[in-house]
Motif scaffolding. Structure first.
Motif, mmCIF file in Angstrom:
data_model
loop_
_atom_site.group_PDB
_atom_site.id
_atom_site.type_symbol
_atom_site.label_atom_id
_atom_site.label_comp_id
_atom_site.label_asym_id
_atom_site.label_seq_id
_atom_site.Cartn_x
_atom_site.Cartn_y
_atom_site.Cartn_z
ATOM 1 N N ALA A 102 19.242 69.143 61.274
ATOM 2 C CA ALA A 102 18.137 70.048 62.053
ATOM 3 C C ALA A 102 17.421 69.278 60.783
ATOM 4 O O ALA A 102 17.200 69.043 60.231
ATOM 5 N N THR A 103 15.730 69.675 61.426
ATOM 6 C CA THR A 103 14.950 70.128 59.943
ATOM 7 C C THR A 103 13.611 70.655 60.471
ATOM 8 O O THR A 103 13.990 71.026 61.200
ATOM 9 N N PHE A 104 13.639 70.489 58.729
ATOM 10 C CA PHE A 104 12.569 71.351 59.068
ATOM 11 C C PHE A 104 11.219 71.486 59.090
ATOM 12 O O PHE A 104 10.163 70.493 59.011
ATOM 13 N N VAL A 105 10.451 72.212 60.068
ATOM 14 C CA VAL A 105 9.209 72.291 60.352
ATOM 15 C C VAL A 105 8.021 73.455 59.735
ATOM 16 O O VAL A 105 8.584 74.556 59.980
ATOM 17 N N MET A 106 7.356 73.126 58.969
ATOM 18 C CA MET A 106 6.508 74.357 58.448
ATOM 19 C C MET A 106 5.233 74.525 59.535
ATOM 20 O O MET A 106 4.664 74.340 60.270
ATOM 21 N N ALA A 107 5.294 76.125 59.184
ATOM 22 C CA ALA A 107 4.754 76.732 60.490
ATOM 23 C C ALA A 107 3.004 77.491 60.161
ATOM 24 O O ALA A 107 3.326 78.208 59.580
ATOM 25 N N LYS A 108 2.251 76.713 60.651
ATOM 26 C CA LYS A 108 0.611 77.431 59.290
ATOM 27 C C LYS A 108 -0.016 77.584 60.479
ATOM 28 O O LYS A 108 -1.533 78.285 60.908
ATOM 29 N N GLY A 109 0.329 77.761 61.995
ATOM 30 C CA GLY A 109 -0.536 78.575 63.269
ATOM 31 C C GLY A 109 0.077 79.756 63.640
ATOM 32 O O GLY A 109 -0.655 80.379 64.487
ATOM 33 N N GLY A 110 1.052 80.286 62.827
ATOM 34 C CA GLY A 110 1.658 81.306 63.027
ATOM 35 C C GLY A 110 2.208 81.526 64.821
ATOM 36 O O GLY A 110 2.368 80.270 64.957
ATOM 37 N N GLY A 111 2.817 83.291 65.735
ATOM 38 C CA GLY A 111 3.310 82.854 66.624
ATOM 39 C C GLY A 111 4.685 83.176 66.292
ATOM 40 O O GLY A 111 4.924 83.903 65.637
ATOM 41 N N THR A 112 5.412 82.857 67.320
ATOM 42 C CA THR A 112 6.975 82.899 67.497
ATOM 43 C C THR A 112 7.556 82.748 67.072
ATOM 44 O O THR A 112 7.445 81.120 66.718
ATOM 45 N N GLU A 113 8.833 83.509 66.931
ATOM 46 C CA GLU A 113 10.687 82.175 67.129
ATOM 47 C C GLU A 113 9.704 81.090 65.454
ATOM 48 O O GLU A 113 10.353 80.804 64.782
ATOM 49 N N ILE A 114 9.058 82.172 63.912
ATOM 50 C CA ILE A 114 8.994 81.756 63.069
ATOM 51 C C ILE A 114 9.846 82.216 61.991
ATOM 52 O O ILE A 114 10.288 83.641 62.022
ATOM 53 N N GLY A 115 10.966 81.642 60.869
ATOM 54 C CA GLY A 115 11.515 82.745 60.039
ATOM 55 C C GLY A 115 11.226 82.416 58.282
ATOM 56 O O GLY A 115 10.829 81.031 57.976
ATOM 57 N N ALA A 116 11.222 83.309 57.621
ATOM 58 C CA ALA A 116 11.251 83.088 56.134
ATOM 59 C C ALA A 116 12.228 82.519 56.109
ATOM 60 O O ALA A 116 12.932 82.478 55.513
ATOM 61 N N THR A 117 12.111 81.273 54.460
ATOM 62 C CA THR A 117 12.985 80.493 54.189
ATOM 63 C C THR A 117 12.306 80.245 52.756
ATOM 64 O O THR A 117 11.175 80.411 52.622
ATOM 65 N N LYS A 118 12.918 79.981 51.463
ATOM 66 C CA LYS A 118 12.628 79.515 50.268
ATOM 67 C C LYS A 118 11.398 77.986 50.585
ATOM 68 O O LYS A 118 10.544 77.859 49.728
ATOM 69 N N ARG A 119 11.092 77.705 50.741
ATOM 70 C CA ARG A 119 10.314 76.661 51.180
ATOM 71 C C ARG A 119 8.876 77.285 52.468
ATOM 72 O O ARG A 119 8.194 76.223 52.459
#
Length: 257
Positions: A102-119
């Protein structure tokens, strides 16, 4: 890839509902699907905002609306599945040895299925690739989910009928319950043990030599991230971002024809 060749377009055109509209239908004819798809590929490649589409392409509102319809109706998923199975029939895909990560993708547009992490807030792109680094499954999930719990969900997006014989992952996939669950489907999970593991070892060191080729899945993520729209999630709806990921995979598979 921003422009489709005639051969590529003929291979996928019949999946799009607009291509089945009869010429005798009353009213204005819709903009050709090929032009709309090439406009979406331009957005995928450049990462630009929709309103920045060049005038050589159709109006961005039309392109955006049609793209959202394809994502909602899973048209792009069916296109990708059809192309992947055609490649398997030609022997270009090999599911005997597959890799997952898996690779992490920053979500800057808001929306659904977004989770908070240390990054920060974002999501994960999960992928299974074959021994050539070609995608067999791609899916998106909230980033706060552990990858072990997402493995079975990856197989919901699996493109070909034959399941992998060996699935290789990193230490994040060291889980005895996962091993047992996959073994019921005839899949052998190969992953090095965690350094803090307290249970007896279960992995065969000879089979762990396959782990040395795990760079293939890392290369796949590098390939799709050449498409700038994948680097950051700007789409509010998860299905639209997944549509861009599926298009990036289609670009990779088209190179094998």
């Amino acid at each position: 890839m921003i422009r489709l060749t005639d051969e590529q377009w003929e291979r996928i055109r019949y999946h799009f509902p607009e291509e089945h509209i009869s010429d005798g239908r009353p009213g204005r004819k819709p903009i050709p699907t090929r032009r709309v798809l090439e406009a979406v590929l331009w957005i995928l490649n450049t990462g630009a905002q929709w309103h920045m589409l060049p005038q050589s392409h159709p109006n961005y509102k039309t392109v955006h609306r049609r793209f959202q319809t394809w994502c909602r109706d899973e048209i792009l998923r069916r296109v990708l599945t059809d192309v992947a199975n055609e490649l398997r029939d030609k022997g270009a895909l090999d599911e005997e040895e597959c890799f997952i990560d898996a690779t992490f993708v920053m979500a800057k547009g808001g929306g659904t299925e977004i989770g908070a992490t240390k990054r920060g807030k974002g999501m994960k792109i999960m992928a299974i690739v074959d021994r050539h680094g070609l995608p067999l499954s791609v899916s998106t999930h909230a980033a706060n989910h552990h990858e072990v719990r997402l493995v079975q969900l990856c197989f919901d997006f699996y493109m070909i009928e034959a399941k992998p014989e060996n699935l290789i992952g990193d230490r994040a996939y060291d889980s005895d319950p996962l091993d047992e669950e996959l073994r019921k489907d005839g899949i052998e999970m190969i992953a090095p043990h965690r350094s803090n593991r307290s249970k007896p070892p279960t992995q065969d060191r000879r089979r762990l030599s396959r782990y040395m080729r795990r760079w293939l899945v890392e290369r796949f993520f590098a390939w799709i991230q050449w498409q700038r729209r994948i680097l950051v999630r700007w789409e509010y709806h998860t299905q639209n971002f997944l549509g861009f990921v599926q298009l990036a995979c289609l670009v990779i598979l088209f190179r094998r024809f």
